[in-house]
Design an enzyme around this catalytic site. Structure first.
Site, PDB file in Angstrom:
ATOM      1  N   THR A  99      31.660  29.882  66.305  1.00 39.31           N
ATOM      2  CA  THR A  99      32.543  28.705  66.326  1.00 39.31           C
ATOM      3  C   THR A  99      33.494  28.841  65.138  1.00 39.31           C
ATOM      4  O   THR A  99      33.382  28.119  64.153  1.00 39.31           O
ATOM      5  CB  THR A  99      31.743  27.391  66.222  1.00 39.31           C
ATOM      6  OG1 THR A  99      30.848  27.490  65.100  1.00 39.31           O
ATOM      7  CG2 THR A  99      30.924  27.126  67.462  1.00 39.31           C
ATOM      8  N   CYS A 101      30.361  31.016  57.138  1.00 42.50           N
ATOM      9  CA  CYS A 101      29.815  29.679  57.408  1.00 42.50           C
ATOM     10  C   CYS A 101      30.378  28.589  56.502  1.00 42.50           C
ATOM     11  O   CYS A 101      31.098  27.709  56.964  1.00 42.50           O
ATOM     12  CB  CYS A 101      28.296  29.706  57.304  1.00 42.50           C
ATOM     13  SG  CYS A 101      27.568  30.699  58.608  1.00 42.50           S
TER      14      CYS A 101
HETATM   15  C1  UDX Z   1      24.947  29.735  54.418  1.00 42.87           C
HETATM   16  C2  UDX Z   1      23.754  28.773  54.317  1.00 42.87           C
HETATM   17  O1  UDX Z   1      23.052  29.037  53.098  1.00 42.87           O
HETATM   18  C3  UDX Z   1      22.843  28.952  55.514  1.00 42.87           C
HETATM   19  O2  UDX Z   1      21.769  28.015  55.452  1.00 42.87           O
HETATM   20  C4  UDX Z   1      23.643  28.737  56.774  1.00 42.87           C
HETATM   21  O3  UDX Z   1      22.830  28.956  57.910  1.00 42.87           O
HETATM   22  C5  UDX Z   1      24.849  29.654  56.810  1.00 42.87           C
HETATM   23  O4  UDX Z   1      25.634  29.491  55.635  1.00 42.87           O
HETATM   24  P1  UDX Z   1      25.305  32.337  53.997  1.00 42.87           P
HETATM   25  O5  UDX Z   1      26.713  32.140  54.446  1.00 42.87           O
HETATM   26  O6  UDX Z   1      24.539  33.507  54.515  1.00 42.87           O
HETATM   27  O7  UDX Z   1      24.427  31.046  54.378  1.00 42.87           O
HETATM   28  O8  UDX Z   1      25.353  32.454  52.417  1.00 42.87           O
HETATM   29  P2  UDX Z   1      24.768  31.697  51.134  1.00 42.87           P
HETATM   30  O9  UDX Z   1      23.645  32.457  50.593  1.00 42.87           O
HETATM   31  O10 UDX Z   1      24.575  30.270  51.411  1.00 42.87           O
HETATM   32  O11 UDX Z   1      26.007  31.892  50.145  1.00 42.87           O
HETATM   33  C6  UDX Z   1      27.291  31.370  50.478  1.00 42.87           C
HETATM   34  C7  UDX Z   1      28.303  31.699  49.432  1.00 42.87           C
HETATM   35  O12 UDX Z   1      28.078  30.895  48.273  1.00 42.87           O
HETATM   36  C8  UDX Z   1      28.336  33.145  48.958  1.00 42.87           C
HETATM   37  O13 UDX Z   1      29.687  33.562  48.851  1.00 42.87           O
HETATM   38  C9  UDX Z   1      27.682  33.073  47.595  1.00 42.87           C
HETATM   39  O14 UDX Z   1      28.140  34.097  46.741  1.00 42.87           O
HETATM   40  C10 UDX Z   1      28.120  31.705  47.113  1.00 42.87           C
HETATM   41  N1  UDX Z   1      27.246  31.108  46.101  1.00 42.87           N
HETATM   42  C11 UDX Z   1      25.940  30.858  46.402  1.00 42.87           C
HETATM   43  C12 UDX Z   1      27.749  30.778  44.853  1.00 42.87           C
HETATM   44  O15 UDX Z   1      28.936  30.975  44.573  1.00 42.87           O
HETATM   45  N2  UDX Z   1      26.924  30.209  43.928  1.00 42.87           N
HETATM   46  C13 UDX Z   1      25.619  29.953  44.188  1.00 42.87           C
HETATM   47  O16 UDX Z   1      24.938  29.431  43.302  1.00 42.87           O
HETATM   48  C14 UDX Z   1      25.101  30.287  45.461  1.00 42.87           C
END
Ligand code: UDX
Length: 461
Positions: free
Chosen positions: A85, A287
């Site tokens: 999506t 996401c």
């Molecule tokens: C996310 C959600 O965590 C998950 O539950 C959902 O199903 C899909 O979206 P994901 O996209 O795999 O998962 O990544 P995530 O680990 O959540 O990290 C997202 C982004 O945030 C990354 O770019 C990461 O580098 C950033 N991030 C994460 C930060 O900048 N700081 C943090 O403390 C944690």
């Protein structure tokens, strides 16, 4: 149980293989022939730790097959819909083309008693729109959002921290005010029939997820709208938490404070918690960015724009941090990067992934290139994807080769290979200029400074 999984991207491919690994007979269906061919041969089309192993064992055991032929969904008890999506090309809302197309293609193969379980992240109200078409076949629509994190997708699918199933009931329509009370309350025409169907559907989903259910994983049965909202609000919360700490980083930069110590200190409060308080160049991926935009757009449509107007700010703070990282490089190089060699450590939006969708890392690299720098990017897994998307950048596999003769180094994806494995002394012997910008606040500034580097963090003195 016989299951079909429609859509074999990050979500669907992992779901299909994970369901086969816990004993179900699964067919994965996708319109992309190349993807299906690769999956059929037990090869993952993307990097995801643990996926190749369960793909191979599933395919070899005969429990798992992949096809482009939707007719093969016939006979499955539960049909999971896990298509993408994405953000619309000309706006912030989610593009539901693939969800609608998948459901329409599936309809002729549904039998009475089948369950269609939506897993895609959708704007609240989507399930209510889809339900009549599905119910006309005698099948039942439930919404079963997926919370997997890339890099931990297999583990998160087999052993999730909670399972949420939205089932039909009297409170499934928008604006009924019944959210959270579950489908068994309320009254209205057909309520009892819906309740029975809902309970049966929830029971079947319990069977599907039997290992997690057996170990006591919270299993929340609710109405369709709540289930849809759980997913978008979870992602909105996570994005807000990251942008909160990044906003504190902006303040810290102004007063010479250290955001990482601030995060540690507030994180000790159990009500706050330290996770997702990692300040740096912010969130990206397939996401969080598009989900908060789609949520804000949906809230506007519902006349509730002001309820989540803060998400616009969350997005703006997030994008400002990329600019800040670029600014630090320019500053570190004396105000002009033209012709300067900048080495960018990381391309994926986060470690343990080759996903470059809305990657803050690549955004920083592309902006520096746009300012005239000679940019070299390295990444343990994402170079191929990055090269396809941004051929104007130079890509180097070997980390030492990438560092050689750099005037400045920017760490933008906190892979262990960069966080733990680079010796500042060794790196100093390779580069032309010892300037490091730590876009993820994951290095030890003291160790780098001791090795002669000028260290810049985000939100750190
Ligand atoms: C996310 C959600 O965590 C998950 O539950 C959902 O199903 C899909 O979206 P994901 O996209 O795999 O998962 O990544 P995530 O680990 O959540 O990290 C997202 C982004 O945030 C990354 O770019 C990461 O580098 C950033 N991030 C994460 C930060 O900048 N700081 C943090 O403390 C944690």
């Amino acid at each position: 149980m016989k299951l079909s999984v429609i859509g074999c991207g990050y979500l669907g491919a992992v779901h299909a293989a994970a369901m086969a690994s816990i004993g179900h007979e699964v067919v994965g269906i996708d319109v992309d022939e190349r993807k299906i061919e690769s999956l059929s041969n037990g090869r993952s089309p993307f990097f995801e730790p643990g996926l190749p192993e369960i793909l191979t064992s599933g395919v070899e055991s005969g429990n798992l097959r992949f096809t482009t032929d939707m007719a093969e969904a016939k006979g499955a008890r539960v049909h999971f819909v896990g298509v993408g999506t994405p953000q619309q090309k000309d706006g912030y809302a989610a593009d539901l083309t693939y969800v609608n197309a998948a459901v329409d293609a599936l309809l002729p193969y549904l039998s009475p008693g089948d369950i269609v379980a939506g897993k895609s992240t959708v704007p609240v109200g989507t399930a209510a729109d889809l339900a009549p078409r599905i119910e006309a076949t005698g099948a039942t629509l439930v919404w079963n959002p997926e919370f997997l994190r890339e890099g931990f997708a297999v583990q998160d699918t087999i052993d999730p921290d909670r399972l949420v199933v939205g089932v039909p009931g009297p409170s499934t329509g928008l604006g009924t005010g019944d959210e959270g009370s579950g489908p068994s309350t309320g009254s209205g025409t057909g309520a009892t029939g819906d309740e029975d169907r809902g309970e049966r559907a929830a029971e079947i989903l319990r069977e599907v997820y039997h290992p997690a259910v057996a170990k006591g994983t919270p299993f929340i049965v609710t109405d369709l709208a709540t289930a849809e909202l759980v997913k978008v609000s979870a992602n909105a919360f996570l994005a807000t938490k990251i942008s909160f700490i990044n906003a504190m980083a902006e303040i810290a930069e102004t007063v010479g404070a250290d955001v990482t110590q601030l995060a540690d200190a507030i994180g000790h409060d159990a009500r706050i918690g330290r996770r997702f308080l990692g300040a740096g160049i912010g969130f990206g991926g397939g996401c969080l960015p598009k989900d908060i935009r789609a949520f804000a757009a949906r809230a506007e449509e519902l006349g509730r724009g002001e309820s989540v107007s803060f998400l616009r700010e969350v997005d703006a703070i997030n994008l400002r941090r990329r600019e800040r990282a670029v600014h630090l490089v320019v500053d570190g190089l004396g105000g002009n990067v033209v012709g300067k060699k900048v080495t960018v450590l990381g391309a994926a939006f986060k470690p343990h992934s080759d996903d470059i969708r809305d990657s803050p890392a690549l955004d920083v690299a592309v902006r520096l290139k746009g300012l005239g720098a000679d940019v070299t990017v390295t990444d343990p897994e994402a170079i191929e994807n990055a090269r396809r998307a941004h051929p104007q950048l130079t890509y180097v596999d070997d980390r030492d080769d990438a560092l050689r003769d750099a005037d400045a180094v920017v760490l933008v994806t906190e892979w262990d290979e960069y966080r733990r494995e680079i010796s500042p002394e060794h790196a100093a012997s390779l580069v032309a200029g010892t300037i490091i910008i730590d876009g993820r606040n994951c290095l030890d500034p003291a160790a780098w400074r001791a090795a002669g580097w000028i260290y810049y963090g985000l939100g750190r003195p």
